[in-house]
Design a protein around this motif. Structure first.
Motif, PDB file in Angstrom:
ATOM      1  N   UNK A 247       0.841  -1.207   0.000  1.00  0.00           N
ATOM      2  CA  UNK A 247       0.000   0.000   0.000  1.00  0.00           C
ATOM      3  C   UNK A 247       0.869   1.247   0.000  1.00  0.00           C
ATOM      4  N   UNK A 248       0.309   2.308  -0.558  1.00  0.00           N
ATOM      5  CA  UNK A 248       0.885   3.645  -0.477  1.00  0.00           C
ATOM      6  C   UNK A 248      -0.226   4.561   0.024  1.00  0.00           C
ATOM      7  N   UNK A 249       0.128   5.485   0.913  1.00  0.00           N
ATOM      8  CA  UNK A 249      -0.919   6.326   1.470  1.00  0.00           C
ATOM      9  C   UNK A 249      -0.415   7.658   1.967  1.00  0.00           C
ATOM     10  N   UNK A 250      -1.294   8.345   2.706  1.00  0.00           N
ATOM     11  CA  UNK A 250      -1.006   9.653   3.276  1.00  0.00           C
ATOM     12  C   UNK A 250      -1.441   9.660   4.735  1.00  0.00           C
ATOM     13  N   UNK A 273      -2.670  -1.027  -3.095  1.00  0.00           N
ATOM     14  CA  UNK A 273      -3.747  -0.560  -2.221  1.00  0.00           C
ATOM     15  C   UNK A 273      -3.403   0.829  -1.667  1.00  0.00           C
ATOM     16  N   UNK A 274      -4.440   1.558  -1.230  1.00  0.00           N
ATOM     17  CA  UNK A 274      -4.278   2.916  -0.721  1.00  0.00           C
ATOM     18  C   UNK A 274      -4.634   2.960   0.765  1.00  0.00           C
ATOM     19  N   UNK A 275      -3.744   3.559   1.556  1.00  0.00           N
ATOM     20  CA  UNK A 275      -4.007   3.736   2.983  1.00  0.00           C
ATOM     21  C   UNK A 275      -4.072   5.220   3.320  1.00  0.00           C
ATOM     22  N   UNK A 307     -15.083   4.599  -2.940  1.00  0.00           N
ATOM     23  CA  UNK A 307     -14.079   3.574  -3.258  1.00  0.00           C
ATOM     24  C   UNK A 307     -12.703   4.192  -3.500  1.00  0.00           C
ATOM     25  N   UNK A 308     -12.290   5.042  -2.554  1.00  0.00           N
ATOM     26  CA  UNK A 308     -10.983   5.686  -2.642  1.00  0.00           C
ATOM     27  C   UNK A 308      -9.920   4.982  -1.818  1.00  0.00           C
ATOM     28  N   UNK A 309     -10.324   4.155  -0.857  1.00  0.00           N
ATOM     29  CA  UNK A 309      -9.378   3.668   0.145  1.00  0.00           C
ATOM     30  C   UNK A 309      -9.478   2.155   0.345  1.00  0.00           C
ATOM     31  N   UNK A 310      -8.382   1.616   0.898  1.00  0.00           N
ATOM     32  CA  UNK A 310      -8.339   0.199   1.278  1.00  0.00           C
ATOM     33  C   UNK A 310      -7.988   0.000   2.743  1.00  0.00           C
ATOM     34  N   UNK A 311      -7.231   0.940   3.301  1.00  0.00           N
ATOM     35  CA  UNK A 311      -6.838   0.904   4.711  1.00  0.00           C
ATOM     36  C   UNK A 311      -7.056   2.301   5.276  1.00  0.00           C
ATOM     37  N   UNK A 312      -7.704   2.398   6.447  1.00  0.00           N
ATOM     38  CA  UNK A 312      -7.952   3.710   7.027  1.00  0.00           C
ATOM     39  C   UNK A 312      -7.797   3.642   8.538  1.00  0.00           C
ATOM     40  N   UNK A 313      -7.241   4.702   9.094  1.00  0.00           N
ATOM     41  CA  UNK A 313      -7.068   4.801  10.535  1.00  0.00           C
ATOM     42  C   UNK A 313      -6.923   6.259  10.912  1.00  0.00           C
TER      43      UNK A 313
END
Length: 355
Positions: A247-250, A273-275, A307-313
């Motif tokens: 995953x790559x995220x912000x 995947x996006x986090x 449907x923008x994300x796969x992992x969120x916290x």
């Protein structure tokens, strides 16, 4: 030297299967929860560091050695709130950052114990139907490779790429031996620091004879939409996608409202995947975060339904209450589908350049 533990099997296949089925939940802020404990200097010192020559209050990573029950309890609170992935309390546990407290010799031990505590918490809560994962955290360190700390000497650097690589190799190996399932390079404000970390991770994998999935999370520092070292979201992605992260995220710096456009950009280009784990809004004049769990969950629900994300916290200011609200916000929604692998040559400076 730390006593080496057994390195976990590669969980990429299981994580990929889960991420195709649902949005996974990352935990919330460790620092916010530690602040609520009201710890004083003597609490940080414990008995082992009672006579340490410098002030160590605020060295949150040291608490895995002096207050392990507090750290494990915070992990358990997030797990019970519904988190699938728990971050180790090792954000500043590099020799580079620990040198601020003259504790660089403890970096390897802190990383190991941080992963071990998170592993114990996950193993207590994990079930076959809902496995839990430990993300071994590598923070950005307190130094930067791209920007001079001396405004009068733009070419000056107070650390080298090779020094950072050596630092990150030992930290990564300790996180792996402590029981991490994932290596998470997070809060990246300088992409060159991140590239040192990613180079080191590959070296650590080679030394260990085992690979783990890699998560990468950058930081958009302000309304300019760029990292501190000047890259746009897509340029940042181009700089690090070669390591085939899961995953790559912000994360950090911004609240979910201001971060949304950059999440959209990342989602539109990301072949993995996006986090995302944003702050609970921007800090107020007292340095506190005011965005309540239900308000934050409204933003997360929109991201999820789009449907923008796969992992969120959550990052700064978030609590187990925020994580529970996020669990409910994404429940039943279809997760984002990664973009198909393309044949583009992805290059970057401050801007992206795709051939």
């Amino acid at each position: 030297m730390i006593s080496k533990g057994t390195i976990r099997p590669n969980q990429t296949e299981l994580l990929t299967k889960l991420l195709k089925d649902k949005t996974l939940i990352l935990d919330g802020a460790m620092g916010t929860m530690i602040q609520q404990c009201g710890l004083e200097e003597e609490d940080y010192r414990g008995t082992r560091f009672a006579d340490w020559p410098t002030s160590i209050k605020g060295n949150n990573d040291l608490l895995v050695l002096t207050q392990p029950d507090i750290i494990k309890n915070i992990h358990l609170q997030y797990l019970k709130a519904g988190a699938d992935i728990i971050e180790t309390n090792s954000f500043n546990a590099t020799k580079t950052s620990m040198s601020d407290y003259e504790m660089q010799s403890l970096a390897e031990e802190i990383n190991f114990e941080a992963a071990k505590l998170a592993r114990e918490a996950c193993d207590e809560i994990s079930t076959p139907d809902k496995p839990r994962f430990v993300a071994g955290v590598l923070g950005p360190t307190s130094k930067t490779l791209s920007i001079s700390p001396d405004v009068n000497d733009p070419g000056f650097r107070n650390i080298t790429f090779d020094e950072l690589v050596e630092d990150y190799v030992s930290a990564t190996l300790a996180l792996m031996h402590g029981g991490s399932d994932i290596i998470l390079v997070e809060t990246i404000f300088d992409t060159l620091n991140a590239k040192a970390a990613l180079f080191a991770i590959e070296e650590a994998f080679e030394q260990a004879g085992q690979r783990l999935p890699i998560m990468i999370s950058g930081t958009i520092t302000d309304a300019s939409g760029r990292t501190l070292s000047g890259q746009t979201t897509e340029a940042f992605y181009n700089s690090i996608c070669h390591v085939n992260p899961i995953s790559v995220g912000l994360n950090c710096a911004l609240g979910p409202d201001q971060l949304r456009q950059y999440v959209d950009t990342l989602s539109s280009i990301c072949e993995c995947f996006v986090s995302v784990h944003p702050n609970a809004g921007l800090p107020n004049e007292f340095g506190e975060y005011d965005l309540e769990a239900d308000e934050m969950a409204e933003h997360i629900a929109e991201w999820s339904s789009s449907q923008l994300i796969n992992i969120v916290g959550g990052c700064c200011g978030t609590t187990p209450e925020h994580i529970t609200a996020m669990v409910n916000a994404v429940e039943g929604n279809t997760p984002r589908t990664p973009k198909e692998k393309s044949s583009l040559m992805r290059l970057s400076g401050l801007e992206a350049f795709n051939l």
